[in-house]
Design an enzyme around this catalytic site. Structure first.
Site, PDB file in Angstrom:
ATOM      1  N   GLY A 145       0.829  -1.197   0.000  1.00 52.50           N
ATOM      2  CA  GLY A 145       0.000   0.000   0.000  1.00 52.50           C
ATOM      3  C   GLY A 145       0.860   1.242   0.000  1.00 52.50           C
ATOM      4  O   GLY A 145       1.982   1.242  -0.495  1.00 52.50           O
ATOM      5  N   CYS A 146       0.353   2.283   0.592  1.00 59.96           N
ATOM      6  CA  CYS A 146       1.051   3.570   0.655  1.00 59.96           C
ATOM      7  C   CYS A 146       2.409   3.416   1.330  1.00 59.96           C
ATOM      8  O   CYS A 146       2.502   2.893   2.440  1.00 59.96           O
ATOM      9  CB  CYS A 146       0.185   4.555   1.432  1.00 59.96           C
ATOM     10  SG  CYS A 146       1.025   6.092   1.822  1.00 59.96           S
ATOM     11  N   PHE A 147       3.460   3.888   0.678  1.00 60.02           N
ATOM     12  CA  PHE A 147       4.785   3.721   1.271  1.00 60.02           C
ATOM     13  C   PHE A 147       5.000   4.583   2.509  1.00 60.02           C
ATOM     14  O   PHE A 147       5.874   4.294   3.321  1.00 60.02           O
ATOM     15  CB  PHE A 147       5.927   3.885   0.273  1.00 60.02           C
ATOM     16  CG  PHE A 147       5.940   5.107  -0.614  1.00 60.02           C
ATOM     17  CD1 PHE A 147       5.403   6.322  -0.248  1.00 60.02           C
ATOM     18  CD2 PHE A 147       6.535   5.022  -1.858  1.00 60.02           C
ATOM     19  CE1 PHE A 147       5.448   7.426  -1.075  1.00 60.02           C
ATOM     20  CE2 PHE A 147       6.597   6.118  -2.720  1.00 60.02           C
ATOM     21  CZ  PHE A 147       6.052   7.319  -2.314  1.00 60.02           C
ATOM     22  N   TRP A 148       4.208   5.616   2.702  1.00 52.72           N
ATOM     23  CA  TRP A 148       4.314   6.382   3.950  1.00 52.72           C
ATOM     24  C   TRP A 148       3.988   5.484   5.136  1.00 52.72           C
ATOM     25  O   TRP A 148       4.611   5.569   6.184  1.00 52.72           O
ATOM     26  CB  TRP A 148       3.358   7.562   3.956  1.00 52.72           C
ATOM     27  CG  TRP A 148       3.575   8.601   2.898  1.00 52.72           C
ATOM     28  CD1 TRP A 148       4.688   8.811   2.130  1.00 52.72           C
ATOM     29  CD2 TRP A 148       2.624   9.588   2.491  1.00 52.72           C
ATOM     30  NE1 TRP A 148       4.483   9.869   1.280  1.00 52.72           N
ATOM     31  CE2 TRP A 148       3.227  10.361   1.484  1.00 52.72           C
ATOM     32  CE3 TRP A 148       1.340   9.890   2.899  1.00 52.72           C
ATOM     33  CZ2 TRP A 148       2.579  11.428   0.857  1.00 52.72           C
ATOM     34  CZ3 TRP A 148       0.686  10.953   2.274  1.00 52.72           C
ATOM     35  CH2 TRP A 148       1.308  11.714   1.266  1.00 52.72           C
ATOM     36  N   CYS A 149       2.975   4.620   4.948  1.00 53.92           N
ATOM     37  CA  CYS A 149       2.547   3.716   6.028  1.00 53.92           C
ATOM     38  C   CYS A 149       3.593   2.648   6.314  1.00 53.92           C
ATOM     39  O   CYS A 149       3.944   2.412   7.468  1.00 53.92           O
ATOM     40  CB  CYS A 149       1.238   3.028   5.660  1.00 53.92           C
ATOM     41  SG  CYS A 149      -0.160   4.141   5.439  1.00 53.92           S
TER      42      CYS A 149
END
Length: 182
Positions: A15-19
């Site tokens: 998913g989102c690489f920030w997460c």
């Protein structure tokens, strides 16, 4: 890239690489986490291109870790515990091929460990649904733009961070407190 003895690389798309970056930065034995793009056809992709969904790349993280302090298997355990591996091209409200669940292995041992881990979770029906996480050989990893690096730690009060990432970090600290950096 010269790798020191005991230092390995793992590459995950969840998913989102920030997460995913925020989660793995908390772990003892993890030396660095870089957000970037992998698995597609576009050379030197930009975030804007990735968001269009036509590059074939996934948002991913490249983890440098000390295998004497944390194993690839332990990283996999946390990877599967902190995203939904049963949804194709989606994590929550993030939809598109760039948000797929995929493990990019760097050697045959990582490939076998990932296959065995998924087989075990499938046999135990861990998620109550079919696991769709792909296992692929690591290709060229493109580092994301600077503003994506360490995003959560630099932007904790931003809405997405506080509503989506903070609960993941709180779960990590509760369930995996023995694996966190001191």
């Amino acid at each position: 890239m010269s790798i020191q003895e005991g230092i390995e690389v793992a590459t995950f798309a969840g998913g989102c690489f920030w997460c995913t970056e925020a989660v793995f930065l908390e772990l003892e034995g993890v030396n660095s986490v870089i957000s970037g793009y992998i698995g597609g056809k576009t050379i030197d992709p930009t975030y804007k291109e990735i968001c269009g969904g036509e590059t074939g790349h996934a948002e991913a993280i490249e983890i440098s870790f000390d295998s004497g302090k944390i194993s690839f298997g332990e990283l996999l355990e946390i990877f599967f515990a902190t995203h939904d591996p049963t949804t194709i091209n989606r994590q929550g409200n993030d939809v598109g091929t760039q948000y797929r669940s995929e493990i990019f292995y760097h050697n045959e041992e990582q490939k076998k460990t990932a296959e065995d881990y998924i087989a075990l979770m499938t046999a135990e029906d861990t998620f109550g649904k079919r696991i769709v996480t792909k296992i692929s050989p690591a290709s060229k990893f493109y580092e994301a733009e600077d503003y994506h690096q360490n995003y959560y730690n630099d932007n904790k009060s931003q809405g997405y961070c506080s509503y989506i990432i903070t609960p993941k970090i709180e779960k990590l600290k509760k369930v995996y407190k023995d694996k966190l950096k001191k």
